[in-house]
Design an enzyme around this catalytic site. Structure first.
Site: not given
Ligand code: IVH
Length: 678
Positions: A118, A293, A317, A414, A429
Site C-alpha cells: 500500500k 485484492k 496496515k 569546547c 561553533c
Molecule cells: S486499490 C478500489 N491499491 O489507498 C480499490 N490503493 O484507501 C482502490 N493505495 O486512494 C484502491 N496503494 O491511493 C489500491 N496497491 C494499492 C494502493 C492503493 C495505495 C491508496 C490509494 C487509495 C487508498 C485507498
C-alpha cells in the site's frame, strides 16, 4: 520553417529513442545509455522542434516539461468512482475478511488474492485515448477530482504514448504518485539549506507537487508512480484477473510495483504482510501497509461494494511511522563543520516498531518555524534508516509551563563562541579543530565507507582515541607514534587481536584514490560526486590546491558552483588543513592513485576515442581551448567531416559542414550542448 520529410523522420526517430530510454530509466530502472548521451538526443529533438514549428506535437517527450502554468484547476468527473479501502490492523481482521469473501462467494477452497504494497503517496487516474495520454486527475472526493494533467506529464515514469498495440481505445489507469525516499530527503535537505519550508513526509511532497498550477514545479521534483488498477476501459479488453491486468499494464509501458504477487487464502496474505514488513525499511519508497485484492474479476463483481469501499479488497496496515510524544529537553549536537544542531530528548515512544528517545530538530530556523518548546507534545516521525525527526507541535496541547528554546552562546563541547550569521539557518561553533566534537566528527567522516573506509574504526573508538588524546588529526591515524597495536590495545573493549586487525585495516586504507581522499578531508559541500569531478579535472592535489586561488577556475569543474568553489578556496586557505594534507601525503602515509580520468565517467565515455569536427564561431570558448578539452578527455579533433566523424560541434555561421554532417546522420552539438558535455 516547415520540416522536410527527412527532418520529420529524424524527429520521429528521436522521439521513439527518447521514449524508449525514458521507459528504461524511469519504469524499468535500468538505463541503457549514459545521461550525457540521453541529454544529447533530447537537445537534438528540442532544437529541431524549435526550428520547425510544424514538428510540434503534444505527445513529444520534450513537451513533458514545456507546459504552460494554469490559472486554475478544472474539475474532472471520474467515469468510475475512485474508491477507498477498508483497513485492518490485526491478523483476526484479515481472517474475518477472508471468511466474508468465502461466504459471499459460497466457496470452500482458498481464494487467490493479488497482493501489493500500500503505497504512501497520492492517488491518480490517468486516461489514455487511442494510446495517448489525455487527462490525469486527482481522486478528490472520489467522484470528482482536479485536472492535474500538466503536472502528471512531467513524471518520467508516466508514458505519454502507450507501447505496443494491444491496449483498449479508452484506458483509465489508476495508481499512486509518490516521491521516492531518497529524492524526498535530498529535496528537504536543499530546502533547509535555502531556508525554505521542507515537506513533513513524502506523501505531502507528492500531493503538494501535483497541486501546483505551474508544471515547472512538479517537473523539478523527483516524482514517480506505480499503477495498481484500472477505471474506465472501452474499445478493447483486459484479462480476467487483476494480476494479469497488472502484467498487461506493464507491457503497455506503465510502472508496476515489483513487489506485487499472488497468494492463496488468509494464510498467504499474512505471510506476504510479514515478508513485506521485514523489507519495509529497504524499499526505496514509503508504504503504510499491504493491500489484498480478490484476483478474479468475476469474483470481484459478485462481491461488489459497500458504501465507498469494495468488499473484494482490504488494506492491512503496518505500525504508524508517526507518533505523539513529549519533549523533555533540547540538547545541542556539534557536527563536523561545527554546525550546532538542536536535538529533542523525548519521552520514549515506539515508532514503526523501534523505540525513539531522541529526534533531530534540524536547525534553529526549523525549531523556530515549528515553535517547539520544552514540555510540548509533538509528532515524531521515523522512516527507514533516516534519523527520527520532530515533524510538528500539537499546539492545542501546549501547557502553560512550556519553555522556549534558546541557542546557546557557547559551544556545549569546547565553550568557543557560537554564531549564527544573519539570514542563515545553521548556527556554528567557532572552535574549528580546537573543538573535540568537530575533531571527532571530522575523523568519523575521514574513515567512513565512502572515504578511506577503515574497517573496524567505529564511532565509539574514535571518541576514545580523541578523548585520550592519542589522535588529533587524520594524519595521526597513520603515525605509528600515535596509533600502534599497544596504544589501541590499551583502549576499552579492545583486545590484542582486535588491535592487530585494526592496524591491518589502517594499512590497507593507505592506498586510496584522489577522489576518496578529497571526499575524506571534508571540504564543505564536497560530496562523493563533486570529489570525483575535482579529481578527474585536476588530476592531483597540487594542481587543485593551486587552482583553489581562483574561484573561476574551480567553477569550470562540473557541479562546482560559486558556493562550493568558495568552500574549496576557504578550505585550502586554512594553514592547518594544508598541514594535515601535507603530512598525510608528504610522509607517504597515504598513496593516491592520481590523474587519469576514470573510464566509467559519462562525460569521458562520450569523448574517449571519438572524432570531433569544429565549425563556425564559438562564443564561450576559444577554438583552441575547445580542442584542448576534447583531447584531454581522450577525443580526437579533425578538420573535415567524413563517415568516421562522431560529433560535429557548431557555432555561429556553421556553413556547409553542418549540412553535410546532418546528411551523414552524424550527431551535431551546438555550443551549449558541447559545453554541457564537457
Ligand atoms: S486499490 C478500489 N491499491 O489507498 C480499490 N490503493 O484507501 C482502490 N493505495 O486512494 C484502491 N496503494 O491511493 C489500491 N496497491 C494499492 C494502493 C492503493 C495505495 C491508496 C490509494 C487509495 C487508498 C485507498
Amino acid at each position: 520553417m516547415t520540416a522536410s520529410e527527412r527532418t520529420r523522420k529524424l524527429a520521429a526517430r528521436l522521439r521513439e529513442q527518447i521514449s524508449h530510454h525514458d521507459h528504461h530509466y524511469y519504469v524499468l530502472d535500468d538505463p541503457e545509455i549514459p545521461d550525457a548521451e540521453y541529454d544529447r538526443l533530447f537537445r537534438q529533438l528540442q532544437d529541431l522542434e524549435a526550428k520547425y514549428e510544424d514538428l510540434y506535437s503534444p505527445d513529444s517527450p520534450t513537451q513533458r516539461v514545456g507546459g504552460k502554468a494554469q490559472t486554475e484547476f478544472t474539475s474532472v468527473t471520474h467515469g468510475i468512482a475512485m474508491l477507498s479501502l477498508d483497513n485492518a490492523f490485526r491478523e483476526e481482521q484479515v481472517d474475518s475478511f477472508n471468511q466474508r469473501v468465502l461466504d459471499r462467494l459460497e466457496e470452500t477452497g482458498p481464494i487467490s488474492y493479488a497482493v501489493e504494497p500500500k503505497l504512501d503517496g497520492t492517488a491518480i487516474s490517468i486516461r489514455y485515448e487511442a494510446g495517448r495520454l489525455a487527462v490525469a486527475a486527482t481522486r478528490g472526493d472520489g467522484r470528482t477530482g482536479e485536472d492535474v494533467t500538466h503536472n502528471v506529464r512531467t513524471i518520467g515514469a508516466v508514458p505519454m504514448i502507450l507501447k505496443g498495440s494491444g491496449y483498449p481505445q479508452v484506458l483509465e489507469v489508476r495508481g499512486e504518485v509518490f516521491m521516492p525516499i531518497r529524492g524526498f530527503e535530498e529535496f528537504n535537505a536543499r530546502a533547509r539549506e535555502q531556508g525554505e519550508k521542507p515537506f513533513a513526509n513524502p506523501r505531502n511532497a507528492a500531493a503538494g507537487s501535483l497541486r501546483q498550477l505551474d508544471p515547472k514545479i512538479a517537473a523539478s521534483r523527483p516524482l514517480s508512480i506505480f499503477v495498481y488498477g484500472v477505471g474506465v476501459v472501452d474499445g478493447g479488453s483486459l484479462p480476467q484477473r487483476h494480476s494479469e491486468t497488472l502484467a498487461a499494464l506493464s507491457e503497455f509501458g506503465f510502472r508496476v510495483c515489483p513487489e506485487n504477487s499472488v497468494v492463496e487464502g488468509a494464510e498467504g496474505c499474512l505471510g506476504y504482510y510479514q515478508a513485506i514488513g521485514q523489507r519495509r525499511e529497504e524499499l526505496s519508497y514509503e508504504i503504510d501497509g499491504v493491500v489484498y485484492k480478490v484476483d478474479e474479476y468475476g469474483q470481484q463483481q459478485k462481491l461488489g461494494f459497500v458504501s465507498r469501499a469494495p468488499r473484494w479488497a482490504l488494506a492491512h496496515k503496518y505500525p504508524a511511522q508517526e507518533e505523539l510524544t513529549k519533549v523533555l529537553d533540547v540538547d545541542w549536537q556539534v557536527g563536523r563543520t561545527g554546525a550546532v544542531t538542536p536535538v529533542a530528548r523525548l519521552e520514549p515512544v515506539v515508532v514503526g516498531g523501534v523505540t525513539v528517545s531522541n529526534a533531530t530538530l534540524h536547525n534553529m530556523d526549523e525549531l523556530e518555524r515549528k515553535d517547539v518548546r520544552i514540555g510540548d507534545t509533538v509528532v515524531v516521525r521515523r522512516a527507514g534508516d533516516v534519523i527520527p525527526e520532530v515533524v510538528s507541535v500539537m499546539a492545542k496541547r501546549r501547557r502553560k509551563g512550556a519553555r522556549r528554546v534558546r541557542l546557546p552562546g557557547k559551544c556545549p563541547v569546547c565553550k568557543s563562541a557560537v554564531s549564527r550569521p544573519e539570514g542563515e539557518a545553521v548556527a556554528r561553533c567557532s572552535g574549528g579543530l580546537y573543538c573535540s566534537a568537530q575533531r571527532k566528527e571530522a575523523l568519523k567522516h575521514f574513515v567512513s565507507r565512502k572515504a578511506l573506509d577503515i574497517e573496524g574504526l567505529g564511532s565509539k573508538l574514535i571518541d576514545q582515541l580523541v578523548d585520550s588524546k592519542i589522535v588529533r588529526t587524520p594524519a595521526d591515524l597513520f603515525d605509528s607514534k600515535c596509533v600502534n597495536t599497544d596504544s589501541l590495545a590499551a583502549l576499552e573493549r579492545m583486545a590484542q587481536k582486535s588491535a592487530e586487525n585494526l592496524m591491518a585495516a589502517i594499512e590497507v586504507s593507505r592506498k586510496t584514490t584522489l577522489a576518496r581522499f578529497l571526499y575524506a578531508v571534508g571540504i564543505r559541500e564536497v560530496g562523493e560526486a563533486t570529489a570525483e569531478n575535482l579529481a578527474n579535472y585536476f588530476g592531483d592535489i597540487g594542481t587543485l590546491r593551486e587552482a583553489s586561488a581562483d574561484i573561476e577556475t574551480l567553477q569550470k569543474v562540473p557541479d562546482v558552483g560559486p558556493v562550493v568553489a568558495e568552500h574549496i578556496q576557504t578550505f585550502f586557505a586554512q594553514p592547518h588543513n594544508v598541514e594535515v594534507i601535507e603530512k598525510l601525503l608528504g610522509d607517504d602515509a597515504l598513496t593516491l592513485k592520481e590523474g587519469a580520468p576514470r573510464q566509467s565517467d559519462n562525460a569521458d565515455k562520450a569523448f574517449l576515442g571519438k572524432t570531433f569536427v569544429l565549425t563556425g564561431t564559438l562564443s564561450g570558448i576559444t577554438r583552441d581551448a575547445a580542442k584542448g578539452e576534447i583531447r584531454k578527455r581522450g577525443g580526437k579533433v579533425t578538420g573535415s567531416i567524413s563517415k568516421k566523424t562522431d560529433f560535429l560541434v557548431f557555432g555561429e555561421k556553421p556553413g556547409s559542414k553542418l549540412e553535410k554532417a546532418q546528411n551523414l546522420g552524424i550527431t551535431t552539438l551546438d555550443e551549449q550542448a558541447f559545453l554541457a558535455l564537457l
